[in-house]
Design a protein around this motif. Structure first.
Motif, PDB file in Angstrom:
ATOM      1  N   ASP A  51     -25.051  10.591  20.584  1.00 60.65           N
ATOM      2  CA  ASP A  51     -24.092  11.498  19.958  1.00 60.65           C
ATOM      3  C   ASP A  51     -22.745  11.210  20.612  1.00 60.65           C
ATOM      4  N   ASP A  52     -21.851  10.582  19.890  1.00 57.27           N
ATOM      5  CA  ASP A  52     -20.577  10.138  20.462  1.00 57.27           C
ATOM      6  C   ASP A  52     -19.469  10.415  19.458  1.00 57.27           C
ATOM      7  N   TRP A  53     -18.462  11.168  19.880  1.00 52.29           N
ATOM      8  CA  TRP A  53     -17.371  11.514  18.981  1.00 52.29           C
ATOM      9  C   TRP A  53     -16.283  10.462  19.002  1.00 52.29           C
ATOM     10  N   GLY A  54     -15.729  10.220  17.826  1.00 52.73           N
ATOM     11  CA  GLY A  54     -14.578   9.344  17.670  1.00 52.73           C
ATOM     12  C   GLY A  54     -13.384  10.140  17.173  1.00 52.73           C
ATOM     13  N   PRO A  55     -12.312   9.446  16.798  1.00 52.90           N
ATOM     14  CA  PRO A  55     -11.073  10.117  16.365  1.00 52.90           C
ATOM     15  C   PRO A  55     -11.270  11.123  15.230  1.00 52.90           C
ATOM     16  N   GLU A  56     -12.099  10.789  14.248  1.00 50.39           N
ATOM     17  CA  GLU A  56     -12.281  11.702  13.116  1.00 50.39           C
ATOM     18  C   GLU A  56     -12.961  12.997  13.558  1.00 50.39           C
ATOM     19  N   GLU A  57     -13.950  12.910  14.438  1.00 49.90           N
ATOM     20  CA  GLU A  57     -14.613  14.130  14.934  1.00 49.90           C
ATOM     21  C   GLU A  57     -13.637  15.016  15.703  1.00 49.90           C
ATOM     22  N   TYR A  58     -12.730  14.414  16.452  1.00 53.85           N
ATOM     23  CA  TYR A  58     -11.739  15.212  17.182  1.00 53.85           C
ATOM     24  C   TYR A  58     -10.735  15.856  16.223  1.00 53.85           C
ATOM     25  N   ARG A  59     -10.378  15.172  15.146  1.00 51.41           N
ATOM     26  CA  ARG A  59      -9.483  15.785  14.146  1.00 51.41           C
ATOM     27  C   ARG A  59     -10.158  16.999  13.505  1.00 51.41           C
ATOM     28  N   ILE A  60     -11.426  16.852  13.167  1.00 52.79           N
ATOM     29  CA  ILE A  60     -12.178  17.977  12.595  1.00 52.79           C
ATOM     30  C   ILE A  60     -12.272  19.108  13.606  1.00 52.79           C
ATOM     31  N   LEU A  61     -12.562  18.773  14.855  1.00 55.94           N
ATOM     32  CA  LEU A  61     -12.653  19.785  15.912  1.00 55.94           C
ATOM     33  C   LEU A  61     -11.356  20.575  16.043  1.00 55.94           C
ATOM     34  N   VAL A  62     -10.229  19.887  16.063  1.00 63.10           N
ATOM     35  CA  VAL A  62      -8.940  20.569  16.186  1.00 63.10           C
ATOM     36  C   VAL A  62      -8.749  21.551  15.025  1.00 63.10           C
ATOM     37  N   ARG A  63      -9.082  21.131  13.812  1.00 70.14           N
ATOM     38  CA  ARG A  63      -8.965  22.042  12.652  1.00 70.14           C
ATOM     39  C   ARG A  63      -9.864  23.264  12.837  1.00 70.14           C
ATOM     40  N   CYS A  64     -11.088  23.034  13.296  1.00 65.26           N
ATOM     41  CA  CYS A  64     -12.033  24.145  13.494  1.00 65.26           C
ATOM     42  C   CYS A  64     -11.542  25.117  14.568  1.00 65.26           C
ATOM     43  N   LEU A  65     -11.061  24.585  15.688  1.00 74.51           N
ATOM     44  CA  LEU A  65     -10.591  25.460  16.772  1.00 74.51           C
ATOM     45  C   LEU A  65      -9.338  26.227  16.359  1.00 74.51           C
ATOM     46  N   ARG A  66      -8.464  25.607  15.589  1.00 75.01           N
ATOM     47  CA  ARG A  66      -7.289  26.326  15.068  1.00 75.01           C
ATOM     48  C   ARG A  66      -7.735  27.471  14.151  1.00 75.01           C
ATOM     49  N   HIS A  67      -8.717  27.178  13.310  1.00 69.35           N
ATOM     50  CA  HIS A  67      -9.256  28.209  12.416  1.00 69.35           C
ATOM     51  C   HIS A  67      -9.818  29.373  13.224  1.00 69.35           C
ATOM     52  N   THR A  68     -10.526  29.076  14.303  1.00 67.00           N
ATOM     53  CA  THR A  68     -11.064  30.123  15.170  1.00 67.00           C
ATOM     54  C   THR A  68      -9.948  31.035  15.670  1.00 67.00           C
ATOM     55  N   LEU A  69      -8.868  30.442  16.171  1.00 65.86           N
ATOM     56  CA  LEU A  69      -7.758  31.241  16.700  1.00 65.86           C
ATOM     57  C   LEU A  69      -7.030  32.008  15.602  1.00 65.86           C
ATOM     58  N   GLU A  70      -6.901  31.422  14.431  1.00 67.87           N
ATOM     59  CA  GLU A  70      -6.232  32.092  13.308  1.00 67.87           C
ATOM     60  C   GLU A  70      -7.024  33.283  12.802  1.00 67.87           C
ATOM     61  N   ASN A  71      -8.306  33.345  13.134  1.00 65.45           N
ATOM     62  CA  ASN A  71      -9.186  34.410  12.670  1.00 65.45           C
ATOM     63  C   ASN A  71      -9.678  35.288  13.815  1.00 65.45           C
ATOM     64  N   SER A  72      -8.785  35.518  14.775  1.00 66.17           N
ATOM     65  CA  SER A  72      -9.014  36.458  15.883  1.00 66.17           C
ATOM     66  C   SER A  72     -10.115  36.043  16.846  1.00 66.17           C
TER      67      SER A  72
END
Length: 181
Positions: A51-72
């Motif tokens: 299980d190894d993340w590359g650039p695309e997985e980190y881009r998805i992660l950033v979107r997910c974490l931003r969504h978390t913060l935007e939703n309290s």
């Protein structure tokens, strides 16, 4: 003898969430065996993969974490010498039949820092945050690797009483766990 910088734990804010934040983070796990539920029983099966993340997985992660913060929700990080070495995220919206759960959506420690207590501290930060917002339990849809499950069991997690089926559909091999707060 070089002394290592201490680990600093703090909130991660939306403005700093970008792919570059993860430039010194290594999300790699060599998996040999995983837990699988077969005929209602949990068994360990050999399922070797990396299980190894590359650039695309980190881009998805950033979107997910931003969504978390935007939703309290909350995102906490573990930093050493200014470099991210671990993070955890918890969603703000309660769910479950009584609104008893908060969703721990990610918990990862960089490969070079595993086994140093960072995951334990991040888990506790997530639990404290969820408890302070009225949660009775954390819900974790967790990777089924034997090592990952051993960590969550050490944290007091057990199989979830109520499955969040959106998680099951998205990651059918994950183990659905909860931890009473």
């Amino acid at each position: 003898m070089q002394i290592e910088s201490p680990i600093v734990y703090r909130d991660i804010n939306k403005q700093e969430l970008c792919v570059e934040l993860f430039s010194h983070f290594e999300r790699r796990q060599q998996v040999k065996s995983c837990w699988r539920k077969e005929d209602g029983q949990w068994v360990i099966r050999e399922t070797p993969f990396v299980d190894d993340w590359g650039p695309e997985e980190y881009r998805i992660l950033v979107r997910c974490l931003r969504h978390t913060l935007e939703n309290s929700g909350a995102v906490f990080g573990a930093f050493q010498a200014g470099q991210l070495k671990g993070f955890v995220s918890v969603e703000g919206k309660p769910f479950g039949s009584k609104g008893q759960y908060r969703d721990l959506t990610s918990l990862h420690v960089s490969r070079d820092k595993r086994g140093h207590g960072i995951g334990r501290t991040l888990f506790q930060k997530a639990a404290d945050w969820a408890r302070s917002r009225g949660a009775e339990k954390l819900y974790i849809s967790s990777h089924s690797a034997v090592e990952t499950q051993a960590f969550y069991r050490a944290m007091g997690c057990v199989e979830a009483q109520e499955y969040q089926y959106a998680h099951v559909e998205k990651e059918p091999y994950d183990c659905q766990l909860e931890c009473r707060l």
